[in-house]
Design a protein around this motif. Structure first.
Motif, PDB file in Angstrom:
ATOM      1  N   SER A 233       0.867  -1.181   0.000  1.00  0.00           N
ATOM      2  CA  SER A 233       0.000   0.000   0.000  1.00  0.00           C
ATOM      3  C   SER A 233       0.904   1.231   0.000  1.00  0.00           C
ATOM      4  CB  SER A 233      -0.889   0.011   1.249  1.00  0.00           C
ATOM      5  OG  SER A 233      -0.102  -0.127   2.416  1.00  0.00           O
ATOM      6  N   ASP A 234       0.350   2.360  -0.412  1.00  0.00           N
ATOM      7  CA  ASP A 234       1.111   3.616  -0.438  1.00  0.00           C
ATOM      8  C   ASP A 234       0.090   4.737  -0.368  1.00  0.00           C
ATOM      9  OD1 ASP A 234       2.931   5.640  -0.800  1.00  0.00           O
ATOM     10  OD2 ASP A 234       3.443   5.127  -2.869  1.00  0.00           O
ATOM     11  N   ILE A 235       0.026   5.390   0.765  1.00  0.00           N
ATOM     12  CA  ILE A 235      -1.010   6.413   0.957  1.00  0.00           C
ATOM     13  C   ILE A 235      -0.394   7.648   1.600  1.00  0.00           C
ATOM     14  CG2 ILE A 235      -1.712   5.175   3.081  1.00  0.00           C
ATOM     15  CD1 ILE A 235      -4.517   6.383   2.721  1.00  0.00           C
ATOM     16  N   GLY A 297       2.028  10.269 -10.362  1.00  0.00           N
ATOM     17  CA  GLY A 297       1.948   8.973  -9.686  1.00  0.00           C
ATOM     18  C   GLY A 297       2.832   7.922 -10.314  1.00  0.00           C
ATOM     19  N   HIS A 298       2.757   6.735  -9.724  1.00  0.00           N
ATOM     20  CA  HIS A 298       3.587   5.609 -10.163  1.00  0.00           C
ATOM     21  C   HIS A 298       2.802   4.330  -9.952  1.00  0.00           C
ATOM     22  CE1 HIS A 298       4.086   4.805  -5.878  1.00  0.00           C
ATOM     23  NE2 HIS A 298       4.269   6.112  -5.731  1.00  0.00           N
ATOM     24  N   GLY A 299       3.137   3.290 -10.708  1.00  0.00           N
ATOM     25  CA  GLY A 299       2.512   1.995 -10.496  1.00  0.00           C
ATOM     26  C   GLY A 299       2.835   1.466  -9.118  1.00  0.00           C
ATOM     27  N   ALA A 304       6.874  -0.528  -4.356  1.00  0.00           N
ATOM     28  CA  ALA A 304       6.129   0.715  -4.131  1.00  0.00           C
ATOM     29  C   ALA A 304       6.198   1.604  -5.369  1.00  0.00           C
ATOM     30  CB  ALA A 304       6.670   1.450  -2.924  1.00  0.00           C
ATOM     31  N   HIS A 305       7.244   1.454  -6.159  1.00  0.00           N
ATOM     32  CA  HIS A 305       7.340   2.206  -7.421  1.00  0.00           C
ATOM     33  C   HIS A 305       7.563   1.207  -8.546  1.00  0.00           C
ATOM     34  CE1 HIS A 305       8.702   6.334  -5.569  1.00  0.00           C
ATOM     35  NE2 HIS A 305       7.561   5.903  -5.091  1.00  0.00           N
ATOM     36  N   GLU A 306       6.579   1.044  -9.413  1.00  0.00           N
ATOM     37  CA  GLU A 306       6.740   0.207 -10.608  1.00  0.00           C
ATOM     38  C   GLU A 306       5.889   0.826 -11.714  1.00  0.00           C
ATOM     39  OE1 GLU A 306       5.537  -3.562  -8.634  1.00  0.00           O
ATOM     40  OE2 GLU A 306       3.702  -3.485  -9.812  1.00  0.00           O
ATOM     41  N   PHE A 324      -2.064   2.097  -9.728  1.00  0.00           N
ATOM     42  CA  PHE A 324      -1.078   3.180  -9.634  1.00  0.00           C
ATOM     43  C   PHE A 324      -1.575   4.239  -8.670  1.00  0.00           C
ATOM     44  CE2 PHE A 324      -3.897   3.895 -13.199  1.00  0.00           C
ATOM     45  CZ  PHE A 324      -4.367   5.168 -12.968  1.00  0.00           C
ATOM     46  N   THR A 325      -0.661   5.117  -8.282  1.00  0.00           N
ATOM     47  CA  THR A 325      -1.029   6.186  -7.345  1.00  0.00           C
ATOM     48  C   THR A 325      -1.394   7.458  -8.113  1.00  0.00           C
ATOM     49  OG1 THR A 325       1.203   7.108  -7.131  1.00  0.00           O
ATOM     50  CG2 THR A 325       0.633   5.278  -5.658  1.00  0.00           C
ATOM     51  N   VAL A 326      -2.234   8.251  -7.468  1.00  0.00           N
ATOM     52  CA  VAL A 326      -2.484   9.630  -7.911  1.00  0.00           C
ATOM     53  C   VAL A 326      -2.148  10.474  -6.699  1.00  0.00           C
ATOM     54  CG1 VAL A 326      -4.266  11.292  -8.530  1.00  0.00           C
ATOM     55  CG2 VAL A 326      -4.215   9.062  -9.655  1.00  0.00           C
ATOM     56  N   GLU A 327      -1.044  11.247  -6.789  1.00  0.00           N
ATOM     57  CA  GLU A 327      -0.528  11.912  -5.591  1.00  0.00           C
ATOM     58  C   GLU A 327       0.020  13.305  -5.881  1.00  0.00           C
ATOM     59  OE1 GLU A 327       3.217  10.319  -4.069  1.00  0.00           O
ATOM     60  OE2 GLU A 327       3.004   8.630  -5.446  1.00  0.00           O
ATOM     61  N   PRO A 328      -0.865  14.188  -6.348  1.00  0.00           N
ATOM     62  CA  PRO A 328      -0.370  15.556  -6.557  1.00  0.00           C
ATOM     63  C   PRO A 328       0.027  16.196  -5.230  1.00  0.00           C
ATOM     64  CG  PRO A 328      -2.771  15.477  -6.683  1.00  0.00           C
ATOM     65  CD  PRO A 328      -2.304  14.053  -6.600  1.00  0.00           C
ATOM     66  N   ILE A 340      -1.763  14.591  -1.340  1.00  0.00           N
ATOM     67  CA  ILE A 340      -2.879  13.668  -1.089  1.00  0.00           C
ATOM     68  C   ILE A 340      -2.734  12.547  -2.101  1.00  0.00           C
ATOM     69  CG2 ILE A 340      -5.381  13.382  -0.946  1.00  0.00           C
ATOM     70  CD1 ILE A 340      -5.596  16.434  -0.492  1.00  0.00           C
ATOM     71  N   GLU A 341      -2.532  11.342  -1.579  1.00  0.00           N
ATOM     72  CA  GLU A 341      -2.194  10.203  -2.451  1.00  0.00           C
ATOM     73  C   GLU A 341      -3.187   9.062  -2.300  1.00  0.00           C
ATOM     74  OE1 GLU A 341       1.374   8.044  -1.311  1.00  0.00           O
ATOM     75  OE2 GLU A 341       1.662   7.382  -3.375  1.00  0.00           O
ATOM     76  N   ASP A 342      -3.730   8.651  -3.440  1.00  0.00           N
ATOM     77  CA  ASP A 342      -4.622   7.490  -3.476  1.00  0.00           C
ATOM     78  C   ASP A 342      -4.056   6.421  -4.382  1.00  0.00           C
ATOM     79  OD1 ASP A 342      -7.003   8.085  -1.841  1.00  0.00           O
ATOM     80  OD2 ASP A 342      -7.057   9.874  -3.095  1.00  0.00           O
TER      81      ASP A 342
HETATM   82 MN    MN Z   1       3.642   7.114  -3.718  1.00  0.00          MN
END
Ligand code: MN
Ligand code: GLY
Length: 366
Positions: A233-235, A297-299, A304-306, A324-328, A340-342
């Motif tokens: 997870s990555d939040i 973001g990243h996969g 955690a980063h792919e 993947f993440t959306v984290e502006p 804020i990362e989802d």
């Molecule tokens: Mn992240």
């Protein structure tokens, strides 16, 4: 019948015009063998060779684990007292000399590359990281279940933590409490060290928790994750300790809208860069563009980063099963940072945010 995972890596090798792919301990080898070997000073290399079973040079203390992984392999174990030269020479003799061998350019070290050069005589080492990303790009149902488990642990741990944090605690104390809260809920290894940043430190996107104390009217940025059955997870959430300053509210609302726009833009058939553009446009339109200093973001998966990278210039089309993440974020140096990362899953008809923790600015420690 070939083992399905062997079939997958053979297809990747064939499509890339490679005779073999040499993997060192890391997420790809973990995915293929189910074993999370350590990358340490003892070289361990598994050669996935087209047209034959894999060949592995393995420290003898790891031989039993690799032998039991379920993929038939020819093993060349070496002991600490013998050294690894003879094992590499014997493995190389099995149709590897002078061939095109794909390697993980972000993972393989000078140690293994030098050994391959020495023993695979004339073999061309070809960067294959991009081709190998296809192994883990689309998550199957079991992988998605594991991701949901990891995220549920992280979100429950976060809720628990928020009941504990008080002004005066240090960033390190907060990170420690978060670590314990995740472990208590069944979390596995950290995919990365938890980030807890207070006050102006929140403007350092990947800052390290230190002795800064939480103070009323200042932000607390938390970026963390755990693993469940190997999946991460990555939040990230940013909070206000006590009543927020007007500046924090202003920046927060822009980031919240950017996160929403990024999530709304995601779906099957959409180029990855369009998600970045949607989030970035919101921030640029408010004049904060120069302070959004990373990709959107990243996969996310066993690492955690792919892939896929959610960044301008990546026209790769999003497909069901990609996560993947959306984290502006906006980072105003010396003042305030908000991210804020989802974690999003592409579905056949849209995108589901696997993370559901509240995105409104929450006041904590009051
Ligand atoms: Mn992240
Ligand atoms: N946390 C932002 C990035 O690594 O892209």
């Amino acid at each position: 019948m070939t083992h399905p995972k062997l079939h997958q890596i053979h297809e990747i090798a064939a499509a890339a015009g490679l005779d073999a792919i040499a993997l060192v301990p890391g997420a790809n080898l973990h995915y293929l063998t189910g074993i999370d070997f350590h990358l340490m000073e003892r070289p361990l290399v598994v050669f996935f060779v087209l047209g034959r079973d894999p060949v592995a040079v393995v420290p003898s203390l790891e031989e039993a684990r690799l032998a039991a992984c379920g993929i038939p392999m020819t093993l060349f174990p070496w002991s600490d007292s013998e050294g690894f030269g003879a094992a590499f020479a014997a493995a190389a003799a099995l149709r590897l000399r002078g061939k095109r061998v794909g390697v993980e350019e972000l993972r393989m070290r000078v140690l293994e590359a030098t050994l391959l050069d020495e023993y695979l005589l004339g073999a061309a080492l070809v960067p294959a990281g991009q081709a190998l990303a296809a192994l883990r790009l689309r998550k199957d149902a079991d992988a998605v279940r594991a991701l949901r488990e990891a995220i549920a642990i992280s979100e429950a741990a976060l809720e628990h933590l928020l009941g504990q944090v008080r002004p005066g605690m240090t960033e390190r104390e907060v990170a420690g409490l978060l670590t314990v809260a995740q472990l208590e809920r069944g979390g596995g290894k950290h995919p990365f060290e938890p980030i807890a940043l207070a006050g102006p430190n929140s403007a350092l996107p990947h800052g390290e928790p230190g002795e800064r104390r939480l103070a009323t009217g200042e932000p607390l940025l938390l970026d963390f994750g755990t693993t469940a059955r190997g999946y991460a997870s990555d939040i990230t959430r940013t909070f206000s300790v006590g009543e927020p300053s007007p500046r924090l509210v202003e920046v927060y609302e822009v980031v919240r809208a950017a996160n929403e726009a990024g999530r709304a833009a995601a779906g099957p058939g959409v180029p990855a860069q369009d998600v970045d553009r949607a989030a970035r446009r919101v921030i640029e339109d408010t004049g904060f563009g120069p302070y959004f200093t990373h990709r959107t973001g990243h996969g996310l998966g066993m690492e955690a980063h792919e892939g896929p990278n959610i960044v301008e210039g990546n026209a790769q089309v999003l497909e069901p099963g990609m996560v993947f993440t959306v984290e502006p974020g906006i980072y105003l140096p010396g003042e305030v940072g908000v991210r804020i990362e989802d974690d999003l899953l592409i579905t056949p008809d849209g995108a589901e945010s696997l993370t559901t923790f509240l995105r409104d600015l929450r006041i904590i420690g009051a």
